[in-house]
Design an enzyme around this catalytic site. Structure first.
Site, PDB file in Angstrom:
ATOM      1  N   TRP A 169       0.866  -1.185   0.000  1.00  8.69           N
ATOM      2  CA  TRP A 169       0.000   0.000   0.000  1.00  8.69           C
ATOM      3  C   TRP A 169       0.908   1.243   0.000  1.00  8.69           C
ATOM      4  O   TRP A 169       1.815   1.324   0.837  1.00  8.69           O
ATOM      5  CB  TRP A 169      -0.871  -0.038   1.265  1.00  8.69           C
ATOM      6  CG  TRP A 169      -1.907   1.029   1.375  1.00  8.69           C
ATOM      7  CD1 TRP A 169      -2.780   1.430   0.415  1.00  8.69           C
ATOM      8  CD2 TRP A 169      -2.192   1.815   2.543  1.00  8.69           C
ATOM      9  NE1 TRP A 169      -3.600   2.420   0.902  1.00  8.69           N
ATOM     10  CE2 TRP A 169      -3.260   2.672   2.212  1.00  8.69           C
ATOM     11  CE3 TRP A 169      -1.658   1.869   3.831  1.00  8.69           C
ATOM     12  CZ2 TRP A 169      -3.799   3.583   3.107  1.00  8.69           C
ATOM     13  CZ3 TRP A 169      -2.202   2.773   4.727  1.00  8.69           C
ATOM     14  CH2 TRP A 169      -3.254   3.613   4.370  1.00  8.69           C
TER      15      TRP A 169
ATOM     16  N   LYS B  62     -13.327  -1.241   6.934  1.00 11.45           N
ATOM     17  CA  LYS B  62     -14.005  -2.033   5.904  1.00 11.45           C
ATOM     18  C   LYS B  62     -15.015  -2.988   6.532  1.00 11.45           C
ATOM     19  O   LYS B  62     -16.152  -3.056   6.083  1.00 11.45           O
ATOM     20  CB  LYS B  62     -12.996  -2.843   5.084  1.00 11.45           C
ATOM     21  CG  LYS B  62     -11.639  -2.214   4.923  1.00 11.45           C
ATOM     22  CD  LYS B  62     -11.587  -1.115   3.889  1.00 11.45           C
ATOM     23  CE  LYS B  62     -10.287  -0.368   4.034  1.00 11.45           C
ATOM     24  NZ  LYS B  62      -9.882   0.503   3.005  1.00 11.45           N
TER      25      LYS B  62
ATOM     26  N   ASP C 281      -0.189  -5.919   9.490  1.00  6.59           N
ATOM     27  CA  ASP C 281      -1.275  -4.998   9.141  1.00  6.59           C
ATOM     28  C   ASP C 281      -2.517  -5.825   8.810  1.00  6.59           C
ATOM     29  O   ASP C 281      -2.502  -6.651   7.908  1.00  6.59           O
ATOM     30  CB  ASP C 281      -0.857  -4.130   7.944  1.00  6.59           C
ATOM     31  CG  ASP C 281      -1.818  -2.971   7.725  1.00  6.59           C
ATOM     32  OD1 ASP C 281      -2.774  -2.823   8.518  1.00  6.59           O
ATOM     33  OD2 ASP C 281      -1.620  -2.207   6.759  1.00  6.59           O
TER      34      ASP C 281
HETATM   35  C1  LMR Z   1      -7.088   1.664  -0.425  1.00 10.53           C
HETATM   36  O1  LMR Z   1      -5.954   1.184  -0.515  1.00 10.53           O
HETATM   37  O2  LMR Z   1      -7.750   2.015  -1.402  1.00 10.53           O
HETATM   38  C2  LMR Z   1      -7.715   1.797   0.923  1.00 10.53           C
HETATM   39  O3  LMR Z   1      -6.893   1.283   1.899  1.00 10.53           O
HETATM   40  C3  LMR Z   1      -8.148   3.177   1.199  1.00 10.53           C
HETATM   41  C4  LMR Z   1      -7.001   4.105   1.349  1.00 10.53           C
HETATM   42  O4  LMR Z   1      -7.016   4.828   2.340  1.00 10.53           O
HETATM   43  O5  LMR Z   1      -6.114   4.155   0.492  1.00 10.53           O
END
Ligand code: LMR
Length: 397
Positions: A131, A246, A211
């Site tokens: 992420w 979520k 996570d």
């Molecule tokens: C995502 O990756 O789309 C979600 O975790 C929302 C975000 O805050 O990025």
């Protein structure tokens, strides 16, 4: 002027897609960008269990005074049990404790500052890819960020490469692992893979930071916690960041927790004192409403049952959308090429589409997804999978 030298940074690549999508006037547009669950009407519903808990809070809550640095104690106990298991020895032995945070991102930020301050010199290892906010949150805390391979250029999980790199990580470093529903790829480790990771973590004396943002969206609420519980039972020290965005649909209410597992109750108290101190300087005390909703639900057998059923409905719908999309791609001769979409877990799929193909999808077909090729499967619409498949086929051939 004071601000003359200040430049402009580009908008967030994931959140920015929400704006672009909103501006698109095509009635057949698809929002597969930011990770939010949508129903077939394209709405992100508030679960009934949440509505009922909110009603109860409106009627029964008597004060809005501050909650302490660790947040709502009932929330902390209940979220620890949800994550670690109701019968967890760590909870019984008072070796685990939750600090309430503004969302899972708040828990990550708190972890980053805690590591920087209390574990100086430790680097943080992230999966490649991960992420994007993982990358920046640890870097902004001044930590050295490195990567272990996860998914190769062929869009396949490469466990051998992951393990080989982890085996070289300096002793004592922190390794961030995704408990389930890996973001952005949707590729999860098998239980055997997890056992191998655990062995290396043990040998290299690494500190796992797990996570856990999608509990209930992979294989089920209990099943998704398997790796977290394996690590928590096998190791003296583990950090877990949990998100209720979520699975409770509480995105904007910002509910999360940093759960610390320590070697003994005394050490847990030391660590928690540091967390409260750090949190005080970040957000003082966490927002209450969402966590109170979660505590109300998890603390009431009937509401918890309703909520579990609602999570399961979201989970199974995402699984159906996955297989449905692969089926819809079959007439285009693409079922095999995109078979991984059916095997991946959680909201996201690393489709394997290139940035150029993603751009074409947006410009020609009003399909919005992240340029890495990540699609939010939970944003798809079961009645329009054929249309989506046609668009994907158009840019793939
Ligand atoms: C995502 O990756 O789309 C979600 O975790 C929302 C975000 O805050 O990025």
């Amino acid at each position: 002027m004071h601000f003359d030298a200040i430049g402009r940074v580009p908008g967030d690549p994931i959140l920015g897609l929400m704006d672009l999508y909103a501006q698109d006037t095509n009635p057949n547009k698809f929002d597969l960008g930011v990770g939010v669950y949508k129903d077939d009407q394209g709405l992100t519903p508030i679960p009934h269990s949440v509505k009922l808990a909110e009603q109860r809070l409106v009627e029964q809550q008597t004060t809005k005074t501050y909650i302490g640095g660790h947040g709502d104690a009932a929330f902390g106990t209940l979220i620890s049990a949800l994550v670690l298991g109701a019968d967890s020895a760590l909870i019984r032995e008072r070796r685990a404790g939750a600090t309430q945070t503004p969302g899972g991102t708040g828990a990550l930020r708190l972890s980053a500052d805690f590591i920087a301050h209390s574990l100086p010199g430790r680097g943080v290892w992230l999966s490649n890819p991960t992420w994007p906010i993982h990358e920046t949150i640890f870097a902004k805390a001044g930590l050295k960020v490195s990567h272990y391979p996860y998914v190769g250029a062929d869009n396949r999980l490469d466990v051998a490469a992951m393990l080989a790199t982890l085996a070289t990580v300096p002793k004592g470093d922190v390794v961030l692992l995704h408990a389930c529903c890996h973001n952005p790829t949707g590729f999860d480790l098998s239980q055997d893979d997890w056992r191998e990771v655990l062995q290396i973590v043990r040998e290299r004396q690494l500190l796992p930071l797990i996570d856990f943002a999608y509990q209930g969206f992979g294989d089920g609420l209990e099943q998704d916690a398997w790796a977290v519980r394996l690590f928590a039972a096998a190791l003296p020290e583990v950090l877990v960041t949990s998100s209720c965005s979520k699975n409770f649909g509480l995105y904007r209410d910002r509910v999360g927790a940093l759960i610390v597992c320590a070697a003994n109750a005394e050490k847990l108290t030391d660590v928690r004192s540091q967390l409260a101190n750090t949190a005080r300087n970040l957000w003082s005390t966490p927002p209450d409403h969402g966590a109170a909703v979660v505590a109300t639900i998890l603390g009431d057998a009937e509401l918890k049952k309703l909520w579990s059923e609602e999570v399961e409905a979201m989970r199974s719908r995402i699984a159906q959308l996955r297989s449905g999309l692969v089926e819809a791609l079959a007439p285009h001769g693409l079922a095999e090429r995109f078979a991984h979409i059916g095997a991946q877990r959680g909201m996201f799929s690393y489709t394997g589409l290139s940035a150029a193909q993603v751009q074409q999808l947006r410009e020609k077909h009003s399909v919005y997804m992240v340029s890495s090729g990540r699609a939010n499967v939970a944003g798809m619409d079961a009645t329009r999978l054929a249309l989506l498949a046609q668009a994907i086929a158009d840019v793939s051939n």
